[in-house]
Design a protein around this motif. Structure first.
Motif, PDB file in Angstrom:
ATOM      1  N   LEU A 187       0.736  -1.087   0.379  1.00 19.82           N
ATOM      2  CA  LEU A 187      -0.089   0.109   0.129  1.00 19.82           C
ATOM      3  C   LEU A 187       1.116   1.282  -0.068  1.00 19.82           C
ATOM      4  CD1 LEU A 187      -2.670  -1.682   3.111  1.00 19.82           C
ATOM      5  CD2 LEU A 187      -3.188  -0.597  -0.125  1.00 19.82           C
ATOM      6  N   LEU A 188       2.196   1.512   0.741  1.00 19.84           N
ATOM      7  CA  LEU A 188       2.530   2.558   0.151  1.00 19.84           C
ATOM      8  C   LEU A 188       3.355   2.270  -0.799  1.00 19.84           C
ATOM      9  CD1 LEU A 188       5.212   1.328   3.570  1.00 19.84           C
ATOM     10  CD2 LEU A 188       3.660   2.992   3.385  1.00 19.84           C
ATOM     11  N   LEU A 189       3.212   2.104  -2.263  1.00 26.63           N
ATOM     12  CA  LEU A 189       3.421   2.582  -3.573  1.00 26.63           C
ATOM     13  C   LEU A 189       2.253   2.780  -3.529  1.00 26.63           C
ATOM     14  CD1 LEU A 189       5.339  -0.776  -4.248  1.00 26.63           C
ATOM     15  CD2 LEU A 189       6.085   1.506  -3.354  1.00 26.63           C
ATOM     16  N   ALA A 190       0.682   2.922  -3.126  1.00 25.79           N
ATOM     17  CA  ALA A 190      -0.275   3.582  -3.969  1.00 25.79           C
ATOM     18  C   ALA A 190       0.019   5.368  -4.350  1.00 25.79           C
ATOM     19  CB  ALA A 190      -1.540   3.564  -2.940  1.00 25.79           C
ATOM     20  N   LEU A 191       1.260   5.433  -3.819  1.00 20.42           N
ATOM     21  CA  LEU A 191       0.874   6.801  -4.682  1.00 20.42           C
ATOM     22  C   LEU A 191       1.329   6.916  -6.219  1.00 20.42           C
ATOM     23  CD1 LEU A 191       3.415   8.737  -2.235  1.00 20.42           C
ATOM     24  CD2 LEU A 191       0.902   8.790  -2.063  1.00 20.42           C
ATOM     25  N   ALA A 192       1.526   6.231  -6.744  1.00 23.14           N
ATOM     26  CA  ALA A 192       1.679   6.179  -8.108  1.00 23.14           C
ATOM     27  C   ALA A 192       0.285   4.831  -8.876  1.00 23.14           C
ATOM     28  CB  ALA A 192       2.961   4.462  -8.431  1.00 23.14           C
ATOM     29  N   LYS A 193      -1.150   5.149  -7.953  1.00 21.67           N
ATOM     30  CA  LYS A 193      -1.855   4.179  -8.628  1.00 21.67           C
ATOM     31  C   LYS A 193      -2.649   4.992  -9.972  1.00 21.67           C
ATOM     32  CE  LYS A 193      -4.401   1.245  -5.262  1.00 21.67           C
ATOM     33  NZ  LYS A 193      -5.084   0.824  -4.782  1.00 21.67           N
ATOM     34  N   THR A 194      -2.187   6.533 -10.000  1.00 22.08           N
ATOM     35  CA  THR A 194      -2.397   7.778 -11.192  1.00 22.08           C
ATOM     36  C   THR A 194      -1.594   7.927 -12.154  1.00 22.08           C
ATOM     37  OG1 THR A 194      -3.486   9.311  -9.933  1.00 22.08           O
ATOM     38  CG2 THR A 194      -5.221   7.412 -10.047  1.00 22.08           C
TER      39      THR A 194
ATOM     40  N   CYS B 291      -1.268  10.942 -13.262  1.00 17.63           N
ATOM     41  CA  CYS B 291      -1.119  12.202 -12.447  1.00 17.63           C
ATOM     42  C   CYS B 291      -2.447  12.675 -11.354  1.00 17.63           C
ATOM     43  CB  CYS B 291      -1.928  13.651 -13.521  1.00 17.63           C
ATOM     44  SG  CYS B 291      -0.584  13.000 -15.583  1.00 17.63           S
ATOM     45  N   PRO B 292      -1.515  12.159 -10.331  1.00 17.63           N
ATOM     46  CA  PRO B 292      -2.770  12.141  -9.291  1.00 17.63           C
ATOM     47  C   PRO B 292      -1.917  13.852  -8.527  1.00 17.63           C
ATOM     48  CG  PRO B 292      -0.403  11.153  -8.078  1.00 17.63           C
ATOM     49  CD  PRO B 292      -0.695  11.244  -9.536  1.00 17.63           C
ATOM     50  N   SER B 293      -3.345  14.529  -7.727  1.00 16.77           N
ATOM     51  CA  SER B 293      -3.246  15.523  -7.294  1.00 16.77           C
ATOM     52  C   SER B 293      -2.549  15.489  -6.450  1.00 16.77           C
ATOM     53  CB  SER B 293      -4.215  16.160  -6.710  1.00 16.77           C
ATOM     54  OG  SER B 293      -5.592  15.213  -6.196  1.00 16.77           O
ATOM     55  N   PRO B 294      -1.711  16.416  -5.372  1.00 16.65           N
ATOM     56  CA  PRO B 294      -1.377  16.585  -4.085  1.00 16.65           C
ATOM     57  C   PRO B 294      -2.211  16.375  -3.043  1.00 16.65           C
ATOM     58  CG  PRO B 294      -0.738  18.749  -5.105  1.00 16.65           C
ATOM     59  CD  PRO B 294      -1.717  17.685  -6.051  1.00 16.65           C
ATOM     60  N   ALA B 295      -3.264  16.565  -3.152  1.00 19.21           N
ATOM     61  CA  ALA B 295      -4.101  15.951  -2.139  1.00 19.21           C
ATOM     62  C   ALA B 295      -4.509  14.453  -2.168  1.00 19.21           C
ATOM     63  CB  ALA B 295      -5.531  16.835  -1.851  1.00 19.21           C
TER      64      ALA B 295
ATOM     65  N   VAL C 171      -2.809  12.113  -3.312  1.00 16.71           N
ATOM     66  CA  VAL C 171      -1.234  11.804  -2.777  1.00 16.71           C
ATOM     67  C   VAL C 171      -0.992  11.849  -1.659  1.00 16.71           C
ATOM     68  CG1 VAL C 171       1.698  11.918  -2.873  1.00 16.71           C
ATOM     69  CG2 VAL C 171      -0.050  12.542  -5.035  1.00 16.71           C
ATOM     70  N   ALA C 172      -1.073  13.032  -0.806  1.00 19.36           N
ATOM     71  CA  ALA C 172      -1.445  13.040   0.343  1.00 19.36           C
ATOM     72  C   ALA C 172      -2.540  12.333   1.644  1.00 19.36           C
ATOM     73  CB  ALA C 172      -1.625  14.318   1.127  1.00 19.36           C
ATOM     74  N   SER C 173      -3.580  11.734   0.450  1.00 17.75           N
ATOM     75  CA  SER C 173      -4.491  10.721   1.459  1.00 17.75           C
ATOM     76  C   SER C 173      -4.142   9.447   1.377  1.00 17.75           C
ATOM     77  CB  SER C 173      -5.843  11.036   0.481  1.00 17.75           C
ATOM     78  OG  SER C 173      -6.918  10.143   1.476  1.00 17.75           O
ATOM     79  N   TRP C 174      -3.575   9.186  -0.280  1.00 17.89           N
ATOM     80  CA  TRP C 174      -3.016   7.992  -0.261  1.00 17.89           C
ATOM     81  C   TRP C 174      -2.004   7.683   0.892  1.00 17.89           C
ATOM     82  CZ3 TRP C 174      -3.065   8.495  -6.034  1.00 17.89           C
ATOM     83  CH2 TRP C 174      -4.026   8.439  -6.397  1.00 17.89           C
ATOM     84  N   ARG C 175      -1.138   8.574   0.834  1.00 12.95           N
ATOM     85  CA  ARG C 175       0.136   8.362   1.903  1.00 12.95           C
ATOM     86  C   ARG C 175      -0.543   7.552   2.942  1.00 12.95           C
ATOM     87  NH1 ARG C 175       5.424   8.314   1.607  1.00 12.95           N
ATOM     88  NH2 ARG C 175       6.246   9.433   3.879  1.00 12.95           N
ATOM     89  N   ALA C 176      -1.435   8.870   3.690  1.00 12.41           N
ATOM     90  CA  ALA C 176      -1.729   8.615   4.942  1.00 12.41           C
ATOM     91  C   ALA C 176      -2.568   7.492   5.110  1.00 12.41           C
ATOM     92  CB  ALA C 176      -2.755   9.965   5.270  1.00 12.41           C
TER      93      ALA C 176
END
Length: 375
Positions: free
Chosen positions: A7-14, A16-20, A22-27
């Protein structure tokens, strides 16, 4: 548990993710990872630099390799070891340990009082003892421990007056009482007498106290507990006896690239099922302030194809072999080929500071893919 790390790699799911986002997925990923480690929130780092007790560091090095991977799953009794330093800071031989960080679901297996024996005093007179009797009592009446019913004997034995070093006393019944009823924790009392129980004034033997002695010699309570958490039913084993190596961690957490060509994806599908590195860096995650060891570990992950016919090197189960045949011969609709998954898992160990700045050693099942197979 291993799957949660991904799940720590979920930042790359899209793409062009928006900063919001990215922060939500990371949290969300870090919240899930905390759940794997049995925590709701990460402990706060110690306010000042604090050296962990050498006993706990040595225990970690005995149980785990440099990456924290368990060397032998049978070394520890239970899956948690907690250490507590004395809170009285008194020169008297009275000790108090605050156990509020012990969870209600933890089963107390063994409790030990660790006292550092100082070099004995030189006594005058013709009669010098070579041994003395050390007794450890559970205090029942805080202000009147010497009255009948004021204390309960937990351990007693003869101790040599010829050396210095650590003495360990089993005090499990007292700690079980304290964890069941916190108000009953009135501390411990230690007495030193002659071999026959005769009084010695002044006592020739002294133990290091919480005041005026080096941090490494302070009185300590060590608990061996088990919280009942267990991993999956996959085989677990000791880590192969390889030369321990410091984890080779990247500067940043690896993020898979999504813009791969069709030929690259096709080539990956043709690669046979095998184990690949998956580094988890606690500093990158933001946990290095409270985790003492390790600073990261290689979780590994399984990737590759399971083509027909399945060879022995792919470690297939009988079920996977049958499924592979059914898929290859198109004998049943909708049956896919077997999947490349872990078929052996190792546990890892964390040495860390809890919220009360006590040092804890905890073992977590199913955190490292030991080998991969077609299932």
């Amino acid at each position: 548990m291993l799957g949660t790390v991904l799940l720590l790699l979920a930042l790359a799911k899209t793409a062009c993710p928006s900063p919001a986002s990215v922060a939500s997925w990371r949290a969300e990923a870090l919240k899930k990872l905390l759940e794997v480690f049995g925590m709701e929130d990460p402990p706060a780092p110690p306010a000042h630099f604090k050296q962990p007790p050498q006993y706990m560091v040595d225990l970690f090095n005995t149980v785990a390799n440099a990456d924290g991977v368990t060397k032998n799953p049978d070394i520890l009794e239970g899956n948690t070891v907690r250490s507590f330093l004395d809170k009285t800071h008194s020169e008297e031989m009275r000790f108090l340990f605050v156990l509020s960080s012990v969870a209600k679901n933890e089963k107390i297996l063994t409790a030990e009082l660790h006292l550092f024996r100082l070099w004995p005093r030189v006594t005058d007179g013709p009669k010098r003892h070579h041994f003395c009797q050390v007794s450890v009592y559970q205090v029942l009446e805080k202000d009147k421990p010497d009255t009948p019913g004021g204390k309960k004997l937990l351990a007693a034995r003869l101790v040599s007056l010829q050396t210095s070093g650590w003495e360990v006393f089993a005090i499990t019944p007292a700690v079980r009482d304290w964890t069941e009823d916190e108000s009953s924790n009135q501390g411990l009392l230690v007495t030193v007498q002659g071999p026959g129980g005769s009084p010695l004034d002044p006592p020739p033997l002294q133990f290091a106290s919480g005041r005026g002695h080096h941090e490494s010699k302070k009185p300590m309570l060590v608990l061996f507990t088990d919280d009942g958490r267990r991993g999956a039913s996959l085989p677990t084993a000791a880590f192969p006896d390889l030369k321990p190596q410091a984890p080779n961690l990247p500067a940043k957490m690896p993020v898979p690239k999504l813009g791969r060509s069709r030929s690259t994806r096709s080539l990956e599908r043709l690669q046979p099922c095998q184990r690949h590195p998956l580094s988890v860096d606690f500093e990158e995650i933001g946990w290095s302030g409270w985790i003492i060891s390790p600073r990261g570990y290689n979780a590994f992950h399984c990737k590759g194809s399971c083509p027909f016919p399945l060879g022995e090197n792919m470690r297939p189960t009988n079920h996977a072999t049958v499924q592979s045949i059914i898929n290859a011969l198109k004998l049943s609709e909708g049956v896919s080929s077997p999947c490349c998954v872990p078929d052996k898992l190792y546990s890892i160990n964390l040495l860390y500071f809890d919220d009360d700045e006590n040092v804890v050693l905890k073992q977590y099942d199913d955190m490292v893919a030991g080998s991969c197979g077609c299932h």
